[in-house]
Scaffold this active site. Structure first.
Site, short mmCIF file in Angstrom:
data_model
loop_
_atom_site.label_atom_id
_atom_site.label_comp_id
_atom_site.label_asym_id
_atom_site.label_seq_id
_atom_site.Cartn_x
_atom_site.Cartn_y
_atom_site.Cartn_z
N SER A 117 0.83 -1.21 0.00
CA SER A 117 0.00 0.00 0.00
C SER A 117 0.87 1.26 0.00
CB SER A 117 -0.96 -0.04 1.20
OG SER A 117 -2.00 0.90 1.06
N ASP A 138 -9.99 -4.57 -4.70
CA ASP A 138 -9.38 -3.63 -3.77
C ASP A 138 -10.10 -2.29 -3.90
OD1 ASP A 138 -7.78 -1.87 -2.34
OD2 ASP A 138 -5.90 -2.80 -2.98
N HIS A 174 -7.96 -5.48 -0.20
CA HIS A 174 -6.72 -4.69 -0.18
C HIS A 174 -5.51 -5.42 0.38
CE1 HIS A 174 -4.14 -1.26 -0.17
NE2 HIS A 174 -4.09 -1.16 1.14
#
Length: 269
Positions: free
Chosen positions: A107, A214, A244
């Site tokens: 991320s 996601d 995610h």
């Protein structure tokens, strides 16, 4: 559960808490870079899999995150965070000179890892980007439209199809559950532009993994950034239905097997 030990690093803006999952004779060093608002303690499962594959694993609570110093989730310049990751890598290499190094970022950590590879890619063996914030990320423009970004909590169900993951995240006192800081959003925007401008990762073997579902870092926006940086040795894995946190998804064993298979392919010898 993998055994770990902690130490501190001197970061660009204060003391950072680092964690190591040791291996007596590692085949490679894995540098983990965590995501926004979380901490490296959430990666014990990942570290255990990597040590089982022969890695010594290192990670650090980034500036303003977890138990490291700094105002909570306040990052004025991600170049400082990249510098801190390099300090962690140098520590790992001092402990295991000559051992190949793999950087794995998730991320926000994927964004940091990509920028790290652009700045310090020399000598890296491989790069793994998990659900990385790259290219175009909608929340930046949406939240910067406000002088003071509103508090829009993350829905824990968007992390994984495993409800236990969201429940643990919501109950974790080291996870930031408040609003974005405006300087951090501005730093995100600046770093995404810098990464795109810096361009290709060249010959560095790179694996991109992403959940098809996601909703926090949508696939389409990231793909724009991936196309700007992808180099000659690039592998992509998109997991149908996954959300995610692919390392914490219901198919987490498949995801980590893809990572270790990729790393095994690119390790020297």
């Amino acid at each position: 559960m993998a055994t770990s030990r902690e130490h501190t690093l001197t970061g660009t803006h204060g003391t950072l808490v680092a964690r190591e999952w040791p291996h007596q004779s590692p085949r490679y060093l894995a540098i983990l870079v965590h995501g926004y608002g979380e901490h490296i303690g959430r990666y014990t499962w990942v570290a255990g899999t990597l040590t089982g594959d022969g890695a010594a694993v290192y990670g650090v609570d980034q500036l303003g995150h977890g138990r490291s110093e700094g105002d909570r989730v306040l990052v004025a310049d991600f170049e400082d965070v990249v510098t801190n990751v390099h300090a962690l890598r140098e520590h790992a290499v001092r402990e295991h000179p000559g051992v190949p190094v793999v950087v794995i970022g998730h991320s926000m950590g994927g964004m940091i890892a990509a920028r790290y590879a652009q700045r310090h890619g020399e000598g890296l063996t491989a790069l793994v980007l998990s659900g990385p914030v790259l290219g175009e990320w909608g929340p930046i423009a949406e939240l910067l439209a406000y002088e003071e970004p509103p508090d829009v909590p993350i829905d824990p169900s968007t992390l994984s199809r495993d409800p236990a993951v969201g429940a643990a995240y919501a109950a974790d006192p080291l996870v930031w559950h408040g609003p974005f800081r405006r300087p951090t959003l501005e730093a995100f925007a600046a770093t995404l532009a810098t990464i795109t401008k810096a361009g290709s990762l060249g010959a560095l073997p790179t694996l991109w993994i992403h959940g098809e579902d996601d909703r926090l870092v949508p696939l389409t926006g990231t793909r724009i950034g991936i196309e700007a940086i992808r180099g000659a040795d690039f592998t992509e894995r998109i997991y149908p239905g996954a959300r995610h946190e692919v390392f914490n998804e219901t198919n987490r064993e498949e995801v980590l097997a893809d990572v270790t298979t990729f790393v095994d392919r690119v390790l020297p010898g």
